[in-house]
Motif scaffolding. Structure first.
Motif, mmCIF file in Angstrom:
data_model
loop_
_atom_site.group_PDB
_atom_site.id
_atom_site.type_symbol
_atom_site.label_atom_id
_atom_site.label_comp_id
_atom_site.label_asym_id
_atom_site.label_seq_id
_atom_site.Cartn_x
_atom_site.Cartn_y
_atom_site.Cartn_z
ATOM 1 N N VAL A 98 4.004 -0.542 29.168
ATOM 2 C CA VAL A 98 3.897 -0.319 27.726
ATOM 3 C C VAL A 98 2.808 -1.231 27.147
ATOM 4 N N VAL A 99 2.002 -0.657 26.260
ATOM 5 C CA VAL A 99 0.905 -1.381 25.627
ATOM 6 C C VAL A 99 1.056 -1.277 24.114
ATOM 7 N N ALA A 100 1.093 -2.426 23.440
ATOM 8 C CA ALA A 100 1.045 -2.457 21.981
ATOM 9 C C ALA A 100 -0.420 -2.606 21.598
ATOM 10 N N LEU A 101 -0.988 -1.561 21.010
ATOM 11 C CA LEU A 101 -2.436 -1.461 20.822
ATOM 12 C C LEU A 101 -2.814 -1.542 19.341
ATOM 13 N N SER A 102 -3.807 -2.385 19.048
ATOM 14 C CA SER A 102 -4.381 -2.460 17.704
ATOM 15 C C SER A 102 -5.865 -2.137 17.802
ATOM 16 N N VAL A 103 -6.339 -1.222 16.938
ATOM 17 C CA VAL A 103 -7.751 -0.844 16.916
ATOM 18 C C VAL A 103 -8.258 -1.066 15.498
ATOM 19 N N ALA A 104 -9.163 -2.037 15.345
ATOM 20 C CA ALA A 104 -9.653 -2.371 14.007
ATOM 21 C C ALA A 104 -11.048 -1.838 13.747
ATOM 22 N N GLY A 105 -11.708 -1.309 14.756
ATOM 23 C CA GLY A 105 -13.072 -0.813 14.590
ATOM 24 C C GLY A 105 -13.802 -0.893 15.911
ATOM 25 N N PRO A 106 -15.046 -0.479 15.945
ATOM 26 C CA PRO A 106 -15.810 -0.509 17.204
ATOM 27 C C PRO A 106 -15.819 -1.905 17.815
ATOM 28 N N GLY A 107 -15.315 -1.966 19.056
ATOM 29 C CA GLY A 107 -15.314 -3.227 19.774
ATOM 30 C C GLY A 107 -14.235 -4.201 19.349
ATOM 31 N N ARG A 108 -13.423 -3.826 18.377
ATOM 32 C CA ARG A 108 -12.367 -4.724 17.898
ATOM 33 C C ARG A 108 -11.010 -4.134 18.267
ATOM 34 N N VAL A 109 -10.525 -4.516 19.429
ATOM 35 C CA VAL A 109 -9.260 -3.992 19.932
ATOM 36 C C VAL A 109 -8.420 -5.151 20.472
ATOM 37 N N LYS A 110 -7.124 -4.904 20.507
ATOM 38 C CA LYS A 110 -6.201 -5.861 21.114
ATOM 39 C C LYS A 110 -5.068 -5.082 21.750
ATOM 40 N N ALA A 111 -4.799 -5.357 23.010
ATOM 41 C CA ALA A 111 -3.710 -4.713 23.740
ATOM 42 C C ALA A 111 -2.751 -5.786 24.230
#
Length: 385
Positions: free
Chosen positions: A181-194
Motif C-alpha cells: 500500500v502506498v499513501a501518495l501525494s502529488v503537488a505538481g510536476p516533480g513534487r511527489v511523496k509516497a
C-alpha cells in the motif's frame, strides 16, 4: 439477538473442521474456542495438504475456512515464489487461492458439510476494486475511487489530475495486511511523496518491510507504481482521518452473523494503521466520546459496518475497516476483510450478544444456527430441483 443461546449443551456440539495452517495462532485460537464451548476439538486440514488435493469432509461438519497466510510453503504454492517478503505475485495468489476456496466449498457441500465462507464473497473481498464497487452499489459509503485500468505512473498521474485527486491510496488489488500500500501525494510536476512499507531494490523488485518510509523522488515513485501495476491496483482518494492522541485513527469492526460484535480503534503516526506496521490499539471509549461530541452516534458506526457485511451474506464473519473523517463526524468503509477477526483478548461489545466472548468464541456460538440454516437451504434446494 444473543449469540450465546445458539450454543448446544456441552457434549452435544457441532463437529468443527478448520482449513488453515496448523501452527498458526488463528487456527489454535479457534480450536481453543471450540473446546471451551464444550465441543469436540476440530479437525484441522492443513492448507499445504488442501492445495495438493489431500482432504475430505464429513457429513454435518461445520468447516471454517481460515487464512492461508504466514506459512512459507503455502505462500510458495499460491504465489510461485520462494520469498514470502516479495510484494509481487498477488494476482497469481488470488487466482490460485480463490480456485482453492471454490474447490473446498464444493467438496464440503457434496459431503453434506457447511462452510464459513462463500467462495464468491471471498473472491470479491480479496479484490479491492470489486469490493469497492459492490459496496458502492449497495449504498455503503466508500472513498471516491478511480475506475478503469491504470497503465502505469504516467497514466495514474493523468487520471488523478482529471479526477482532481491530489492525495490517494494506491493499493495492490489483491493485497492484504498493508502489503504494497502506498499513501501518495502529488503537488505538481516533480513534487511527489509516497509513504509505504515497500522497500525497492536496485533491480526494481519490491519487498515488504516493517519500516514505513517516504519516497520523494518522482523516478523512485514511478518505478514503485510501475512495478505494482501488473498485478492490478486500486486507487482511491486519501480521506483525512480523525485523530486520537495526535495519531491517525480508524476502527476495525468485526461482524458475526450480521451483527457487529467487536470493535477496536487502531492508531498510527503513519497513514497506515496496521498493527504490525507500528500501529497500536487506541481507546474505544474515547472514540465514542468524540463521536458523541461531534453530534453522532456510535451505533451509526456499527450500522455502517453491518451494512458493509450484508454485501457478503454467505460469509459468517468479516472485519470491516471504518474510516472516521476529521472531527469524527462522518464515516466511510475502507475495506472488508475475509479474515479480519485476529484481535486477541478483545471481548464483545455491550449489547452485541457476544459479551465476554472473543471473536472466535462468537463465531463458535453462531455456527450451530448457521449450520441449521445451511441444512434448511440444502433441503429446500433438493425438494425444488
Amino acid at each position: 439477538m444473543s449469540l450465546s443461546p445458539n450454543s448446544p449443551a456441552p457434549g452435544l456440539g457441532v463437529q468443527f473442521a478448520v482449513v488453515g495452517n496448523p501452527e498458526n495462532r488463528r487456527t489454535t485460537m479457534f480450536a481453543d474456542a471450540v473446546r471451551a464451548a464444550g465441543h469436540a476439538a476440530p479437525r484441522v486440514l492443513a492448507w499445504r495438504d488442501v492445495l495438493r488435493g489431500r482432504y475430505a469432509f464429513k457429513p454435518g461438519e461445520w468447516v471454517r475456512i481460515d487464512s492461508p497466510g504466514e506459512n512459507a510453503e503455502v505462500d510458495r504454492l499460491l504465489r510461485g515464489s520462494d520469498d514470502p517478503a516479495r510484494v509481487e505475485g498477488t494476482a497469481r495468489w488470488h487466482r490460485r487461492f480463490t480456485t482453492a476456496v471454490r474447490d473446498v466449498t464444493s467438496a464440503a457441500h457434496r459431503a453434506g458439510a457447511a462452510t464459513s465462507a462463500d467462495p464468491e464473497d471471498v473472491a470479491v473481498m480479496f479484490d479491492k476494486r470489486r469490493c469497492h464497487a459492490r459496496l458502492a452499489a449497495a449504498g455503503v459509503p466508500v472513498p471516491p475511487a478511480l475506475t478503469g485500468p491504470v497503465g502505469g505512473w504516467e497514466g495514474l498521474r493523468e487520471q488523478l489530475k482529471a479526477a482532481r485527486i491530489s492525495r490517494a491510496f494506491v493499493k495492490p488489488a489483491h493485497g492484504s495486511s498493508g502489503s504494497g500500500v502506498v499513501a501518495l501525494s502529488v503537488a505538481g510536476p516533480g513534487r511527489v511523496k509516497a509513504t509505504t512499507s515497500v522497500e525497492t531494490t536496485p533491480d526494481g523488485r519490491l519487498y515488504n518491510s516493517l519500516r514505513v518510509r517516504d519516497y520523494t523522488s518522482e523516478t523512485e515513485v514511478a518505478a514503485l507504481v510501475d512495478a505494482l501495476v501488473p498485478d492490478g491496483i486500486h486507487v482511491e482518494r486519501w480521506l483525512p482521518k480523525a485523530s486520537q492522541g495526535g495519531r491517525a485513527a480508524d476502527l476495525r469492526v468485526v461482524v458475526v452473523a450480521g451483527r457487529a460484535t467487536h470493535a477496536v480503534v487502531r492508531t498510527s503516526r503513519h497513514p497506515m494503521t496496521n498493527l504490525h506496521l507500528g500501529g497500536a490499539r487506541g481507546d474505544l471509549d474515547a472514540a465514542r466520546t468524540a463521536i458523541r461530541a461531534a453530534g453522532g452516534r456510535f451505533a451509526d458506526v456499527l450500522d455502517t459496518a453491518e451494512r458493509a457485511a450484508a454485501c457478503f451474506p454467505g460469509t459468517l464473519c468479516v472485519g470491516v475497516d471504518i474510516l472516521p473523517a476529521t472531527g469524527w463526524r462522518r464515516f466511510t468503509v475502507g475495506e472488508v476483510n475475509a479474515f479480519g477477526d485476529l484481535l486477541p483478548h478483545l471481548t464483545g461489545l455491550p449489547g452485541s450478544g457476544a459479551e465476554g466472548l472473543d471473536t472466535y468464541a462468537a463465531q463458535v456460538a453462531a455456527a450451530p444456527a448457521a449450520l441449521r440454516r445451511a441444512e434448511r437451504e440444502e433441503h429446500h434446494h433438493d425438494t425444488t430441483t
